[in-house]
Design an enzyme around this catalytic site. Structure first.
Site, PDB file in Angstrom:
ATOM      1  N   GLU A  42     -60.001   1.677  15.698  1.00 20.30           N
ATOM      2  CA  GLU A  42     -59.056   0.825  15.060  1.00 20.30           C
ATOM      3  C   GLU A  42     -59.900  -0.550  15.027  1.00 20.30           C
ATOM      4  OE1 GLU A  42     -56.480   1.231  15.206  1.00 20.30           O
ATOM      5  OE2 GLU A  42     -56.034   3.835  16.083  1.00 20.30           O
ATOM      6  N   ASN A  46     -58.834  -2.534  11.624  1.00 23.42           N
ATOM      7  CA  ASN A  46     -58.589  -4.177  11.215  1.00 23.42           C
ATOM      8  C   ASN A  46     -59.846  -5.195  10.716  1.00 23.42           C
ATOM      9  OD1 ASN A  46     -56.471  -3.284  12.668  1.00 23.42           O
ATOM     10  ND2 ASN A  46     -56.819  -4.551  14.328  1.00 23.42           N
ATOM     11  N   ARG A 100     -48.691  -0.163   8.505  1.00 25.12           N
ATOM     12  CA  ARG A 100     -49.467  -0.045   9.842  1.00 25.12           C
ATOM     13  C   ARG A 100     -48.276  -0.410  10.751  1.00 25.12           C
ATOM     14  NH1 ARG A 100     -53.810   1.705   7.976  1.00 25.12           N
ATOM     15  NH2 ARG A 100     -54.139   1.354  10.081  1.00 25.12           N
TER      16      ARG A 100
END
Length: 135
Positions: A42, A46, A100
């Site tokens: 994650e 990002n 997203r």
């Protein structure tokens, strides 16, 4: 251990495996390894999508051990986050057109014991995570 790699989606998997391999010296459970890999995934994603907005630049991953704790810092030198508190809210995303979910920080917080974020607009973002390996 420090690894610096290009912000290419293919490198997200490499970062996951490197963190998992580093962690094995603490003899973690499969669940602990899976949690670590998810949080790293994650954070790296990002950087790729939000920090560099798809451009290819460098991501730095620092891993260290202290007793039974693993510390992971993932840093980009991208656009930065203007409101970290807002960005960490569940379902908040600045990229809805890219489908997203806005759950990246929420997942990191769920799978790690501590997550903090330092960011400055135009300078970049560092995600600091800690997990205690219980065995």
């Amino acid at each position: 251990m420090t690894i610096v790699f290009d912000s290419r989606p293919v490198n997200e998997g490499m970062a996951r495996i490197a963190a998992a391999s580093f962690c094995t010296q603490l003899n973690p459970t499969l669940e602990e390894v899976a949690d670590l890999k998810t949080a790293v995934s994650e954070a790296v994603t990002n950087c790729i999508i939000h920090g560099y907005e798809g451009e290819i630049h460098k991501i730095r991953m620092d891993l260290k051990l202290k007793g039974r704790e693993i510390f992971v810092d993932i840093t980009d030198q991208g656009v930065g986050i203007s409101d970290v508190k807002k960005a960490m809210e569940p379902l908040y995303t600045t990229k809805p057109e890219k489908e997203r979910s806005g759950m990246g920080f929420t997942f990191m917080e769920a799978f790690m014991d501590e997550v903090t974020v330092d960011s400055e607009v135009g300078v970049g973002t560092s995600v600091h995570m800690k997990k205690t390996i219980r065995r």
